[in-house]
Design an enzyme around this catalytic site. Sequence first.
Site, PDB file in Angstrom:
ATOM      1  N   ASN A  44       0.837  -1.203   0.000  1.00 33.13           N
ATOM      2  CA  ASN A  44       0.000   0.000   0.000  1.00 33.13           C
ATOM      3  C   ASN A  44       0.872   1.254   0.000  1.00 33.13           C
ATOM      4  O   ASN A  44       1.961   1.279   0.591  1.00 33.13           O
ATOM      5  CB  ASN A  44      -1.030   0.007   1.137  1.00 33.13           C
ATOM      6  N   ILE A  45       0.371   2.270  -0.683  1.00 33.87           N
ATOM      7  CA  ILE A  45       1.113   3.518  -0.879  1.00 33.87           C
ATOM      8  C   ILE A  45       0.165   4.666  -0.538  1.00 33.87           C
ATOM      9  O   ILE A  45      -0.820   4.887  -1.263  1.00 33.87           O
ATOM     10  CB  ILE A  45       1.612   3.638  -2.340  1.00 33.87           C
ATOM     11  N   GLU A  46       0.441   5.343   0.572  1.00 30.12           N
ATOM     12  CA  GLU A  46      -0.484   6.389   1.040  1.00 30.12           C
ATOM     13  C   GLU A  46      -0.080   7.763   0.506  1.00 30.12           C
ATOM     14  O   GLU A  46       0.963   7.938  -0.127  1.00 30.12           O
ATOM     15  CB  GLU A  46      -0.533   6.358   2.572  1.00 30.12           C
ATOM     16  N   CYS A  55      -4.130   0.667  -2.480  1.00 28.58           N
ATOM     17  CA  CYS A  55      -3.999  -0.554  -1.679  1.00 28.58           C
ATOM     18  C   CYS A  55      -2.941  -1.485  -2.283  1.00 28.58           C
ATOM     19  O   CYS A  55      -2.647  -1.413  -3.485  1.00 28.58           O
ATOM     20  CB  CYS A  55      -5.316  -1.314  -1.637  1.00 28.58           C
ATOM     21  N   GLU A  57      -3.182  -4.639  -2.938  1.00 30.12           N
ATOM     22  CA  GLU A  57      -3.728  -5.528  -3.965  1.00 30.12           C
ATOM     23  C   GLU A  57      -3.754  -4.831  -5.323  1.00 30.12           C
ATOM     24  O   GLU A  57      -3.369  -5.393  -6.352  1.00 30.12           O
ATOM     25  CB  GLU A  57      -5.162  -5.948  -3.610  1.00 30.12           C
ATOM     26  N   CYS A  93     -10.392  -4.691   0.491  1.00 28.64           N
ATOM     27  CA  CYS A  93     -11.458  -3.688   0.533  1.00 28.64           C
ATOM     28  C   CYS A  93     -12.357  -3.832  -0.705  1.00 28.64           C
ATOM     29  O   CYS A  93     -12.031  -4.556  -1.658  1.00 28.64           O
ATOM     30  CB  CYS A  93     -10.859  -2.276   0.602  1.00 28.64           C
ATOM     31  N   CYS A  96     -10.762  -2.945  -4.151  1.00 31.77           N
ATOM     32  CA  CYS A  96      -9.871  -4.006  -4.653  1.00 31.77           C
ATOM     33  C   CYS A  96     -10.668  -5.211  -5.142  1.00 31.77           C
ATOM     34  O   CYS A  96     -10.308  -5.839  -6.135  1.00 31.77           O
ATOM     35  CB  CYS A  96      -8.868  -4.413  -3.577  1.00 31.77           C
TER      36      CYS A  96
END
Length: 139
Positions: A44-46, A55, A57, A93, A96
């Site tokens: 995941n990359i915020e 996310c 996935e 989620c 995804c």
Amino acid sequence: MDTQLQELIDTALSMRKMSYTPYSHFNVGAALLGADGKIYTGCNIENASYTPTNCAERTAFFKAISEGMREFKAIAIAGGKEDAKELDYCPPCGVCRQVMSEFCKDDFKIILVKSSTEYKEYTLTDLVPERFTPDNLLG
Ligand code: THU
């Protein structure tokens, strides 16, 4: 256990190290098995603006698709707080699940990983029984 399944599980766990999560400190790793037998990885990359967050996935799917792979067999997912002593299961989620619905068949395997030896296996149909797919639009 099948060695490829074990590799997927261990890759999802180790990909948590790559997560960029300065806001949630919740690290998710994913390992996506392409029909070509190759494992595509994701984390995941915020983002400070929150909504652009991607996310783990979807990172794995988008990497695979951008490299020409569009058919998939399975994905392993591992997630939890970065300092957690042990993980709980981390289900994908809704966004995804919708991306999986675009590219995967009913029997696509979704493996939720708690540790190298503890996992739960589902199919896409189990997690998204009634799904909107390209067939709904394209017939
Ligand atoms: N996250 C994922 O990477 N995958 C999921 O399916 C659930 C949520 C990430 C997004 C965000 O960076 C953090 O977990 C907390 O929501």
